[in-house]
Design an enzyme around this catalytic site. Structure first.
Site, PDB file in Angstrom:
ATOM      1  N   ASN A 231     -24.404  78.551  67.967  1.00 55.63           N
ATOM      2  CA  ASN A 231     -23.685  78.447  66.694  1.00 55.63           C
ATOM      3  C   ASN A 231     -22.472  79.363  66.581  1.00 55.63           C
ATOM      4  OD1 ASN A 231     -25.616  80.526  66.636  1.00 55.63           O
ATOM      5  ND2 ASN A 231     -25.752  80.489  64.411  1.00 55.63           N
TER       6      ASN A 231
ATOM      7  N   GLU B  33     -33.471  88.195  67.517  1.00 57.02           N
ATOM      8  CA  GLU B  33     -32.910  87.801  66.225  1.00 57.02           C
ATOM      9  C   GLU B  33     -33.264  86.330  66.052  1.00 57.02           C
ATOM     10  OE1 GLU B  33     -31.251  86.255  63.479  1.00 57.02           O
ATOM     11  OE2 GLU B  33     -29.386  86.265  64.620  1.00 57.02           O
TER      12      GLU B  33
ATOM     13  N   CYS C 182     -27.909  81.537  60.888  1.00 52.21           N
ATOM     14  CA  CYS C 182     -29.220  82.071  60.509  1.00 52.21           C
ATOM     15  C   CYS C 182     -29.179  82.780  59.161  1.00 52.21           C
ATOM     16  CB  CYS C 182     -29.759  82.996  61.600  1.00 52.21           C
ATOM     17  SG  CYS C 182     -28.586  84.237  62.143  1.00 52.21           S
TER      18      CYS C 182
END
Length: 480
Positions: free
Chosen positions: A155, A251, A285
């Site tokens: 992303n 993460e 996220c």
């Protein structure tokens, strides 16, 4: 079109099996590049190169590492437009967003160069220990861990790669980078900046191809001392099972809440949510996924948000007026559309958006969302915001904490007491007051609570996590 090979020991090297694959634009399926497909033997060779590179690089003075990284940063600045074009082509995000991402690349490298050159230890007050006087001196040293494996997502193919490799290299480590299979070309372009800046052989290595094939071989190898991964919670859990004894930074997923209290500035909050919910087609996220609005102002907030969201231009990522581009693949777009339909079947109301055209989805708003519904509990990773209502501040915080995730959160209020209460009680690695969680400074600690991960990114935090602390004690003789 030039085929991109693996970077191993300072040389762009053909994969052992001779396999390559095309990288396709998510927007129109055109071929934007061709890259190597690595296998387990390629991983072994890359790790051997990194092991040798780490031994030499750890003893390179910090000022020399600093100078090389500054050259790499300058090259990233000079090549910013080219890198932006690559990001947009392989990722499908708009050129506006891609230019913003590419434009931060040099700054991240410079910040890492500074932090990596400032590895301070501390003196230890050993005489505070009963039975010890002034005959001993103790201090700590920070040293590189050695070989770092970095596994990056699609992303943010520049920023999230650099948040891993730049601190690792700056702190004196060697890296084997596995970029996302969908977006390897950006990593290759950035790696060329480091190579052209004079980075020694073996310090940065890249293997491209299937994560399912390469991932376990990378993270389980005993030569690896640190794994930095960004991706799904399920994959993060798998890494913890197979990695063995080494340092981990994970993460992972999120379902980011934003609470809008009764006294909030409604138009300001709506503007922030309209930005925070749809950038990069919601594939972030820390995207705004859940909005928890005080029930007294919910109708006014939805009206304000709807008018702003319907103005977002979705389309060809190469068009200058496009604000939101594609999802990364047709399969991902289909998944998000199915999630929106499931939410409506579970009782939510589609206020606007949600129309799918290939990999494009019009930004969507759902209202009347049950906080226990899947659209609120599970990570969506798509361009939609789910709105639920709360009775008061306590209820809003309760709903914000109601998922297994805790990466980022936002709260809108003019009440200092409510802001402090949220800062104290919201279970999240980052809490924003009067903004959404979709904001990040590259220097700040960044990481989640609960199932959102382990460890912290952010350049200073990453440098700390990519070093070991050694305690040294000098023993002298007591004197009178």
């Amino acid at each position: 079109m030039e085929r991109k090979s693996l970077l191993v020991n300072g040389v762009w090297t053909a994969p052992r099996a001779g396999k390559y694959e095309d990288i396709l634009s998510p927007y129109d399926d055109r071929i934007v590049g061709t890259v190597a497909v690595a296998d387990a033997e390629d991983v072994n060779v890359a790790l051997a190169a990194a092991t040798a590179g780490a031994k030499a690089w750890r003893f390179t003075p910090a000022h020399e590492r600093f100078a090389i990284l500054l050259k790499a940063a300058l090259l990233a600045d000079e090549r910013s437009e080219d890198i932006a074009q690559v990001i947009s082509a392989e990722n499908g995000k708009s050129l506006v967003e891609a230019r913003g991402e590419a434009g931060r690349s040099g700054e991240i490298i410079r910040l890492a160069a500074f932090e990596g050159s400032q590895l301070y230890g501390e003196s230890l007050p050993l005489d505070a220990n009963k039975g010890t006087g002034f005959e001993k001196i103790g201090f700590t040293l920070r040293e590189p861990v050695g070989v770092v494996v970095a596994i990056a997502p699609f992303n943010y193919p520049a920023l999230l790669v650099l948040h891993k490799i730049a601190p690792a290299i700056a702190a004196g480590n060697a890296v084997v980078l596995k970029p996302a299979r969908a977006t390897p070309l950006t990593s290759i372009a950035l790696a060329q900046c480091f190579q052209d800046a004079g980075l020694p052989d073996g310090v940065l290595n890249i293997v491209t191809g299937s994560g399912a094939l390469l991932g376990d071989a990378l993270v389980s190898d005993p030569r690896v001392r640190k794994v930095s991964f960004t991706g799904s919670t399920a994959t993060g859990e798998h890494i913890t099972r197979v990695a063995g004894i080494k340092k981990l930074s994970l993460e992972l997923g999120a379902s980011g809440p934003v609470a809008i209290l009764r006294d909030a500035d409604i138009d300001f909050a709506a503007e922030a949510v309209a930005l925070g919910g749809y950038i990069n087609a919601g594939q972030v996220c820390i995207s705004v996924q859940r909005v928890i609005v005080d029930d007294h102002i919910a109708a006014d907030f939805i009206d304000a948000l709807k008018s702003k969201v319907e103005k977002i231009k979705v389309g060809d990522p190469r068009a200058e007026d496009t604000k939101v581009g594609t999802l990364i693949s047709r399969a991902e777009a289909d998944r998000v559309t199915a999630a929106l339909k499931r939410a409506q079947a579970e009782g939510a109301t589609l206020v606007t958006g949600g129309e799918q055209n290939g990999t494009l989805i019009q930004p969507a708003i759902l209202s009347n969302v049950d906080p226990r519904a899947s659209i609120a509990q599970d990570e969506l990773f798509g361009p939609a915001v789910a709105i639920s209502t709360a009775r008061d501040t306590n209820h809003a915080i309760e709903l914000a904490n109601s998922t297994v995730y805790g990466l980022g959160a936002g709260i809108f209020t003019k009440d200092v007491s409510a802001a402090i209460q949220a800062a104290r009680q919201v279970e999240s690695g980052v809490v924003h007051i009067n903004w959404t969680q979709l904001w990040r400074a590259d220097l700040m600690p960044y990481g989640g609570y609960k199932s959102s991960g382990i460890g912290k990114e952010g350049v200073r935090s990453a440098v700390a996590e990519m070093t070991e602390v050694k305690t040294v004690i000098l023993h002298g003789r007591a004197w009178n």
